[in-house]
Design an enzyme around this catalytic site. Structure first.
Site, PDB file in Angstrom:
ATOM      1  N   HIS A  56       0.828  -1.196   0.000  1.00 48.26           N
ATOM      2  CA  HIS A  56       0.000   0.000   0.000  1.00 48.26           C
ATOM      3  C   HIS A  56       0.869   1.255   0.000  1.00 48.26           C
ATOM      4  CE1 HIS A  56      -3.841  -2.146   1.674  1.00 48.26           C
ATOM      5  NE2 HIS A  56      -3.384  -2.685   0.550  1.00 48.26           N
ATOM      6  N   GLU A  58       1.270   3.692   2.086  1.00 57.02           N
ATOM      7  CA  GLU A  58       2.004   3.980   3.307  1.00 57.02           C
ATOM      8  C   GLU A  58       3.301   3.170   3.380  1.00 57.02           C
ATOM      9  OE1 GLU A  58      -2.416   4.074   4.589  1.00 57.02           O
ATOM     10  OE2 GLU A  58      -1.198   3.271   2.954  1.00 57.02           O
ATOM     11  N   ALA A 159     -19.666  11.338 -27.867  1.00 65.09           N
ATOM     12  CA  ALA A 159     -19.154  12.403 -28.738  1.00 65.09           C
ATOM     13  C   ALA A 159     -20.283  12.830 -29.658  1.00 65.09           C
ATOM     14  CB  ALA A 159     -17.954  11.910 -29.549  1.00 65.09           C
ATOM     15  N   ALA A 169     -27.610  11.436 -40.860  1.00 61.87           N
ATOM     16  CA  ALA A 169     -28.848  10.742 -41.178  1.00 61.87           C
ATOM     17  C   ALA A 169     -28.600   9.407 -41.872  1.00 61.87           C
ATOM     18  CB  ALA A 169     -29.729  11.636 -42.055  1.00 61.87           C
ATOM     19  N   SER A 173     -20.565   8.178 -38.881  1.00 63.62           N
ATOM     20  CA  SER A 173     -20.198   8.876 -37.641  1.00 63.62           C
ATOM     21  C   SER A 173     -18.698   9.042 -37.482  1.00 63.62           C
ATOM     22  CB  SER A 173     -20.739   8.105 -36.428  1.00 63.62           C
ATOM     23  OG  SER A 173     -20.195   6.805 -36.371  1.00 63.62           O
ATOM     24  N   ARG A 189     -10.627   4.747 -21.039  1.00 65.59           N
ATOM     25  CA  ARG A 189     -10.709   3.287 -21.095  1.00 65.59           C
ATOM     26  C   ARG A 189      -9.644   2.644 -20.217  1.00 65.59           C
ATOM     27  NH1 ARG A 189     -11.390   1.884 -27.581  1.00 65.59           N
ATOM     28  NH2 ARG A 189     -13.520   2.723 -27.832  1.00 65.59           N
ATOM     29  N   ASP A 205     -20.601  -0.790 -35.576  1.00 58.97           N
ATOM     30  CA  ASP A 205     -19.208  -0.343 -35.583  1.00 58.97           C
ATOM     31  C   ASP A 205     -18.186  -1.463 -35.458  1.00 58.97           C
ATOM     32  OD1 ASP A 205     -20.267   2.201 -35.660  1.00 58.97           O
ATOM     33  OD2 ASP A 205     -20.010   2.571 -33.510  1.00 58.97           O
ATOM     34  N   ALA A 308     -31.213   3.682 -21.191  1.00 54.56           N
ATOM     35  CA  ALA A 308     -31.526   2.672 -20.172  1.00 54.56           C
ATOM     36  C   ALA A 308     -30.766   2.939 -18.879  1.00 54.56           C
ATOM     37  CB  ALA A 308     -31.203   1.284 -20.718  1.00 54.56           C
TER      38      ALA A 308
END
Length: 381
Positions: A56, A58, A159, A169, A173, A189, A205, A308
Site C-alpha cells: 500500500h 504507506e 461524442a 442521417a 459517424s 478506457r 461499428d 436505459a
C-alpha cells in the site's frame, strides 16, 4: 482536530497527485497516495498504491523514508487500513515505523478495512482526518461509489456535434470528434475496469474497445473488461473485433435467450429483462460486474443503452465531447430515458470544461438532489 501545518497541506496535495498514478492499476482496491514528513516537517518519503495485491501507499512511503519516519508525520489520502488481506494492516506498519502523527483525507467506508484511525489513536499516535477531503474523494470517486453502493461507478461518455447528433442521417459517424478527443477516450478506457457497449454499437461499428496510449507499449496499458450487452445473443459473431484476445470480454444475454452458438467465444452472463420488458436489467448487470471485481465502468454504448442507464439512475458522471459541427438530422446522444416532462429531468452540475483540439469536453455529474444519499465529507481544515 489539531491545527494543520502548511507543510501537511502541501504534502496532502502531493499525496493526491501520487494517488492518481494508480488509476487503472489498483482495482478493486482504491488509489491512495502517501507522503511521510520527518520530525522537522520535511519530506522524507513518498509512495502510492501501484497495483492490487502489492504494498500500500504507506508502506512505499515508509520504505523511502527509512529511519527519518520515526517521530514524523504520515499524510495519506485515505484512512490507513486496519485489516490483513493480501498485505498487512497499514495502521500497524505506521506504528512499527514510529510515526507520531497521521493526517488523512477521507475515512475508509469499508467495514473490513475501517478503524485504522482508532487503532493509531489508541496507541498514542496523534490522528487528524478531513484534510482536503473533497479533493481526495474526487480522485477516488469510482472506488468510493462502489464501496458505498456495492455497484460500479458509471461514467457515460459520448461524442456529438454541437447540435447533439452522434451520427449523420445516413448513419456515418467517423469521425465526429477530433484525434485529440479520441486519445482522451483511450485514457478513460485505460482507467476503467470495464467498458460497455450495446448490440446496436456492436453491429454498426464492430468496435475493438481496447485502450491505446501514445508513448506506451500495449503491455504497459491495463486493458478494461469489454462488455457487450446482447439481449438476444444476435450481435456478436465469430471474428468480431471485441473477441480479438487483446483484452477479456463478457457478453450479457437474456436469461431465457438461446446462446449456445456463443459458447466458447467469450464468457456469458445471463440477466433478467428490465422491468419494462425492453432490454436487460441494468442494476442486475451492475451487480454481476461488481461481483467480478469491477469497480468502474465506462459506458460507450449508443443512445438506447445510454437511455436505459439514465432511466435506471445509474450514471454517476457524464463526459461529452462536443465537436464544432452541425448536422441537423441523425440520432441524438441520448435515447428514451423514461423522462416525459421537464420536472423529471436529470439535472447535472458541470464540474469541468476543457479543449481537445477543436472540440470542447464537458464533464458533469448529477445535481446533489438527484444523487442517492451519501455521507457528507468534512470541509478542508
Amino acid at each position: 482536530m489539531a491545527t494543520t501545518a502548511p507543510a501537511e497541506t502541501a504534502a496532502m496535495r502531493r499525496a493526491i497527485e501520487l494517488a492518481a498514478r494508480g488509476l487503472g492499476h489498483t482495482s478493486p482496491n482504491p488509489v491512495v497516495g502517501c507522503v511521510v514528513l520527518d520530525a522537522q516537517g520535511r519530506t522524507a518519503g513518498e509512495g502510492w498504491h501501484q497495483r492490487a495485491g502489492g504494498p500500500h501507499a504507506e508502506v512505499h512511503a515508509l520504505r523511502a523514508a527509512g529511519e527519518r519516519a520515526r517521530g514524523g508525520t504520515a499524510v495519506v489520502t485515505l484512512e490507513p487500513c486496519n485489516h490483513t488481506g493480501r498485505t498487512g494492516p497499514c495502521a500497524q506498519a505506521l506504528l512499527d515505523a514510529g510515526i507520531a502523527r497521521v493526517v488523512y483525507a477521507v475515512a475508509d467506508p469499508t467495514p473490513d478495512a475501517t478503524g485504522g484511525a482508532a487503532t493509531l489513536a489508541a496507541a498514542g499516535v496523534e490522528v487528524a482526518g478531513g484534510l482536503l477531503a473533497k479533493e481526495a474523494a474526487a480522485g477516488n470517486e469510482a472506488w468510493l461509489t462502489a464501496a458505498r453502493h456495492r455497484r460500479p461507478f458509471v461514467l457515460w461518455k459520448y461524442a456529438a456535434t454541437l447540435d447533439g447528433r452522434i451520427a449523420a442521417a445516413d448513419g456515418t459517424s467517423r469521425w465526429i470528434s477530433s484525434p485529440e478527443s479520441r486519445a482522451d477516450v483511450h485514457r478513460l478506457r485505460a482507467e476503467a475496469d470495464a467498458v460497455i457497449v450495446g448490440s446496436g454499437t456492436a453491429r454498426a461499428d464492430d468496435p475493438q474497445l481496447g485502450a491505446r496510449i501514445a508513448g506506451l507499449a500495449d503491455a504497459e496499458v491495463t486493458q478494461p473488461l469489454r462488455v457487450v450487452i446482447d439481449s438476444s445473443a444476435s450481435a456478436v459473431k465469430p471474428g468480431a473485433r471485441v473477441l480479438d484476445g487483446t483484452a477479456p470480454t463478457l457478453i450479457a444475454v437474456g436469461d431465457h435467450t438461446d446462446a449456445t452458438h456463443l459458447q466458447g467465444l467469450a464468457p456469458l452472463v445471463r440477466l433478467p429483462r428490465a422491468a419494462g420488458g425492453v432490454g436487460l436489467d441494468i442494476p442486475a448487470l451492475l451487480t454481476a460486474l461488481y461481483e467480478r471485481d469491477v469497480r468502474s465502468v465506462l459506458l460507450e454504448g449508443g443512445p438506447t443503452l445510454a437511455g436505459a442507464f439514465v432511466a435506471a439512475r445509474a450514471v454517476d458522471k457524464v463526459v461529452g465531447y462536443l465537436a464544432p459541427v452541425l448536422l441537423g438530422a441523425g440520432p441524438t446522444a441520448l435515447g428514451d430515458a423514461g423522462i416525459t416532462t421537464l420536472a423529471q429531468a436529470l439535472r447535472l452540475e458541470i464540474t469541468d470544461t476543457a479543449r481537445f483540439g477543436p472540440d470542447l469536453r464537458v464533464t458533469a455529474v448529477p445535481a446533489r438532489n438527484d444523487l442517492p444519499d451519501l455521507p457528507d465529507l468534512p470541509e478542508e481544515n
